[in-house]
Design a protein around this motif. Structure first.
Motif, PDB file in Angstrom:
ATOM      1  N   VAL A  55       0.861  -1.188   0.000  1.00  0.00           N
ATOM      2  CA  VAL A  55       0.000   0.000   0.000  1.00  0.00           C
ATOM      3  C   VAL A  55       0.898   1.238   0.000  1.00  0.00           C
ATOM      4  O   VAL A  55       1.861   1.310   0.772  1.00  0.00           O
ATOM      5  CB  VAL A  55      -0.928   0.000   1.227  1.00  0.00           C
ATOM      6  N   ARG A  56       0.563   2.213  -0.874  1.00  0.00           N
ATOM      7  CA  ARG A  56       1.382   3.421  -0.982  1.00  0.00           C
ATOM      8  C   ARG A  56       1.360   4.200   0.339  1.00  0.00           C
ATOM      9  O   ARG A  56       0.310   4.473   0.902  1.00  0.00           O
ATOM     10  CB  ARG A  56       0.882   4.304  -2.125  1.00  0.00           C
ATOM     11  N   LEU A  57       2.567   4.566   0.789  1.00  0.00           N
ATOM     12  CA  LEU A  57       2.717   5.329   2.021  1.00  0.00           C
ATOM     13  C   LEU A  57       3.464   6.623   1.710  1.00  0.00           C
ATOM     14  O   LEU A  57       4.586   6.585   1.196  1.00  0.00           O
ATOM     15  CB  LEU A  57       3.498   4.513   3.065  1.00  0.00           C
ATOM     16  N   VAL A  58       2.856   7.760   1.999  1.00  0.00           N
ATOM     17  CA  VAL A  58       3.467   9.067   1.753  1.00  0.00           C
ATOM     18  C   VAL A  58       3.361   9.910   3.018  1.00  0.00           C
ATOM     19  O   VAL A  58       2.253  10.239   3.465  1.00  0.00           O
ATOM     20  CB  VAL A  58       2.786   9.797   0.572  1.00  0.00           C
ATOM     21  N   GLU A  59       4.515  10.227   3.603  1.00  0.00           N
ATOM     22  CA  GLU A  59       4.569  11.081   4.794  1.00  0.00           C
ATOM     23  C   GLU A  59       3.608  10.618   5.890  1.00  0.00           C
ATOM     24  O   GLU A  59       2.836  11.398   6.445  1.00  0.00           O
ATOM     25  CB  GLU A  59       4.289  12.536   4.414  1.00  0.00           C
ATOM     26  N   GLY A  60       3.646   9.334   6.165  1.00  0.00           N
ATOM     27  CA  GLY A  60       2.837   8.777   7.250  1.00  0.00           C
ATOM     28  C   GLY A  60       1.380   8.557   6.912  1.00  0.00           C
ATOM     29  O   GLY A  60       0.578   8.238   7.798  1.00  0.00           O
ATOM     30  N   ILE A  61       1.022   8.710   5.630  1.00  0.00           N
ATOM     31  CA  ILE A  61      -0.387   8.531   5.222  1.00  0.00           C
ATOM     32  C   ILE A  61      -0.478   7.377   4.222  1.00  0.00           C
ATOM     33  O   ILE A  61       0.256   7.334   3.224  1.00  0.00           O
ATOM     34  CB  ILE A  61      -0.940   9.815   4.577  1.00  0.00           C
ATOM     35  N   LEU A  62      -1.369   6.420   4.483  1.00  0.00           N
ATOM     36  CA  LEU A  62      -1.590   5.261   3.611  1.00  0.00           C
ATOM     37  C   LEU A  62      -2.743   5.572   2.657  1.00  0.00           C
ATOM     38  O   LEU A  62      -3.822   5.990   3.085  1.00  0.00           O
ATOM     39  CB  LEU A  62      -1.918   4.024   4.446  1.00  0.00           C
ATOM     40  N   HIS A  63      -2.498   5.335   1.369  1.00  0.00           N
ATOM     41  CA  HIS A  63      -3.494   5.648   0.351  1.00  0.00           C
ATOM     42  C   HIS A  63      -4.127   4.364  -0.173  1.00  0.00           C
ATOM     43  O   HIS A  63      -3.428   3.394  -0.471  1.00  0.00           O
ATOM     44  CB  HIS A  63      -2.855   6.426  -0.799  1.00  0.00           C
ATOM     45  N   ALA A  64      -5.446   4.366  -0.299  1.00  0.00           N
ATOM     46  CA  ALA A  64      -6.175   3.192  -0.763  1.00  0.00           C
ATOM     47  C   ALA A  64      -5.755   2.813  -2.176  1.00  0.00           C
ATOM     48  O   ALA A  64      -5.582   3.688  -3.024  1.00  0.00           O
ATOM     49  CB  ALA A  64      -7.677   3.457  -0.721  1.00  0.00           C
ATOM     50  N   PRO A  65      -5.586   1.516  -2.445  1.00  0.00           N
ATOM     51  CA  PRO A  65      -5.271   1.093  -3.804  1.00  0.00           C
ATOM     52  C   PRO A  65      -6.462   1.336  -4.724  1.00  0.00           C
ATOM     53  O   PRO A  65      -7.598   0.987  -4.385  1.00  0.00           O
ATOM     54  CB  PRO A  65      -4.974  -0.403  -3.654  1.00  0.00           C
ATOM     55  N   GLU A  66      -6.204   1.975  -5.863  1.00  0.00           N
ATOM     56  CA  GLU A  66      -7.257   2.263  -6.836  1.00  0.00           C
ATOM     57  C   GLU A  66      -8.408   3.033  -6.191  1.00  0.00           C
ATOM     58  O   GLU A  66      -9.593   2.824  -6.519  1.00  0.00           O
ATOM     59  CB  GLU A  66      -7.763   0.964  -7.472  1.00  0.00           C
ATOM     60  N   ALA A  67      -8.062   3.898  -5.224  1.00  0.00           N
ATOM     61  CA  ALA A  67      -9.010   4.810  -4.567  1.00  0.00           C
ATOM     62  C   ALA A  67     -10.120   4.110  -3.791  1.00  0.00           C
ATOM     63  O   ALA A  67     -11.135   4.724  -3.453  1.00  0.00           O
ATOM     64  CB  ALA A  67      -9.620   5.763  -5.599  1.00  0.00           C
ATOM     65  N   ASP A  68      -9.934   2.828  -3.473  1.00  0.00           N
ATOM     66  CA  ASP A  68     -10.981   2.099  -2.751  1.00  0.00           C
ATOM     67  C   ASP A  68     -10.343   0.966  -1.938  1.00  0.00           C
ATOM     68  O   ASP A  68      -9.669   0.093  -2.504  1.00  0.00           O
ATOM     69  CB  ASP A  68     -12.000   1.536  -3.742  1.00  0.00           C
ATOM     70  N   TRP A  69     -10.567   1.003  -0.626  1.00  0.00           N
ATOM     71  CA  TRP A  69     -10.012  -0.037   0.236  1.00  0.00           C
ATOM     72  C   TRP A  69     -10.709  -1.376   0.017  1.00  0.00           C
ATOM     73  O   TRP A  69     -10.116  -2.430   0.223  1.00  0.00           O
ATOM     74  CB  TRP A  69     -10.134   0.364   1.710  1.00  0.00           C
ATOM     75  N   GLY A  70     -11.968  -1.328  -0.370  1.00  0.00           N
ATOM     76  CA  GLY A  70     -12.717  -2.553  -0.651  1.00  0.00           C
ATOM     77  C   GLY A  70     -12.899  -3.445   0.561  1.00  0.00           C
ATOM     78  O   GLY A  70     -12.833  -3.003   1.710  1.00  0.00           O
ATOM     79  N   ASN A  71     -13.094  -4.726   0.302  1.00  0.00           N
ATOM     80  CA  ASN A  71     -13.341  -5.712   1.365  1.00  0.00           C
ATOM     81  C   ASN A  71     -12.117  -6.559   1.658  1.00  0.00           C
ATOM     82  O   ASN A  71     -12.233  -7.606   2.289  1.00  0.00           O
ATOM     83  CB  ASN A  71     -14.492  -6.629   0.964  1.00  0.00           C
ATOM     84  N   LEU A  72     -10.966  -6.139   1.195  1.00  0.00           N
ATOM     85  CA  LEU A  72      -9.747  -6.915   1.361  1.00  0.00           C
ATOM     86  C   LEU A  72      -9.257  -6.885   2.812  1.00  0.00           C
ATOM     87  O   LEU A  72      -9.596  -5.981   3.570  1.00  0.00           O
ATOM     88  CB  LEU A  72      -8.648  -6.369   0.450  1.00  0.00           C
TER      89      LEU A  72
END
Length: 303
Positions: A55-72
């Motif tokens: 999962v992309r991590l930028v300055e302590g912030i995790l960004h959802a893959p493809e803009a959606d966390w989903g049910n994973l």
């Protein structure tokens, strides 16, 4: 975007915990670390490729893959140092599981007639169950029996049965005991239980302190003493409050601070051997003297 929750776990096979996201749909690493101390990121298994993805991590912030966390289910990442600690914990857990399995031990057979051979000993004890080792201790110069020996069985149940009764071997009553059994320790005096509760820790490194060893071994039981020789000699002694804990660890290889150490019995002493035999039913001081002069040693399985 409204607040949502994502499912996070330390392992794919563990029950996940729901972690809240921020209003913009991102997740703070600090939020994850609050529930999973030491976490440095997240990963997940791609439904398409079945490979793990970070999962992309930028300055302590995790960004959802493809803009959606989903049910994973997202799995926590740890730094390598933390992973080493987890490996140590896994190794410790494996030892605890192993300790639950009853293993047979060499039994000392006391009071053997001088004429009894190893074959005689094996023939007798084979009537109780499968025997994997017998040994009659003999004088190195004369070859004469020293009046005691050892036997080991395949099944623990057989060992217990043999220890609960006396044995008539070649016309003489004999006894089978664990060399470090509670009965013998009580007969031998107050110093012997200390040795029974003490283990030898080999392959230590200089960066291992007494406090660190104490903290590590406390996961198995109460530790009463830790001794590291000075100058450093690559080993230490650890004494437990419970002799069963000490004996259950003998023969194990454990990981401490990334280093594999080997646990074995602390070398026994027999300063009270005269008292042991004088208090044992049917024994005499002369037998005690003979036993002491024999420079009694355990079979190779005890070394």
């Amino acid at each position: 975007m409204t607040e949502c929750y994502i499912r996070v776990a330390e392992d794919e096979n563990e029950e996940p915990m729901e972690i809240p996201s921020e209003e913009d749909g991102t997740v703070l690493l600090s939020t994850v670390a609050a529930q999973f101390p030491g976490a440095c990121g997240l990963r997940y298994r791609s439904p398409v490729s079945q490979c793990m993805r970070g999962v992309r991590l930028v300055e302590g912030i995790l960004h959802a893959p493809e803009a959606d966390w989903g049910n994973l289910v997202y799995v926590v990442n740890y730094p390598k140092d933390n992973k080493r600690k987890m490996d140590e914990m896994d190794a410790a857990s494996a030892v605890k599981i192993k300790r639950g399995v009853q293993k047979t031990s060499d039994l000392i057979v006391l009071g053997l007639p001088w004429k009894t051979s190893e074959q005689d000993l094996k023939d007798y004890f084979s009537t109780f169950g499968e025997v994997i080792m017998v040994q009659v201790k003999r004088d190195a110069k004369t070859g004469n029996s020293k009046g005691f020996g050892f036997v080991r069985f395949t099944e623990y149940e057989t060992q217990v049965k043999v220890m609960t009764q006396r044995h008539m071997i070649d016309g003489r009553w004999c006894d089978c005991k664990l060399p470090n059994s509670k009965y013998f320790l009580e007969q031998a005096g107050p110093d012997e239980p200390m040795r029974c509760r003490k283990v030898f820790v080999g392959r230590c490194t200089e960066d291992m302190s007494a406090d660190e060893l104490r903290q590590f071994f406390m996961q198995y039981g109460e530790v009463t003493d830790v001794f590291i020789p000075k100058p450093f000699r690559a080993f230490a002694f650890v004494t437990f409050a419970d002799d069963q804990v000490a004996q259950s660890l003998c023969g194990e290889d454990l990981i401490i601070k990334g280093t594999s150490v080997h646990i074995s019995n602390a070398e026994p002493k027999h300063n009270n051997i005269h008292q042991l035999f004088s208090n044992f039913p049917g024994r005499s001081p002369s037998l005690a003297a003979m036993f002491e002069q024999s420079q009694y040693q355990f079979p190779s399985s005890h070394v």
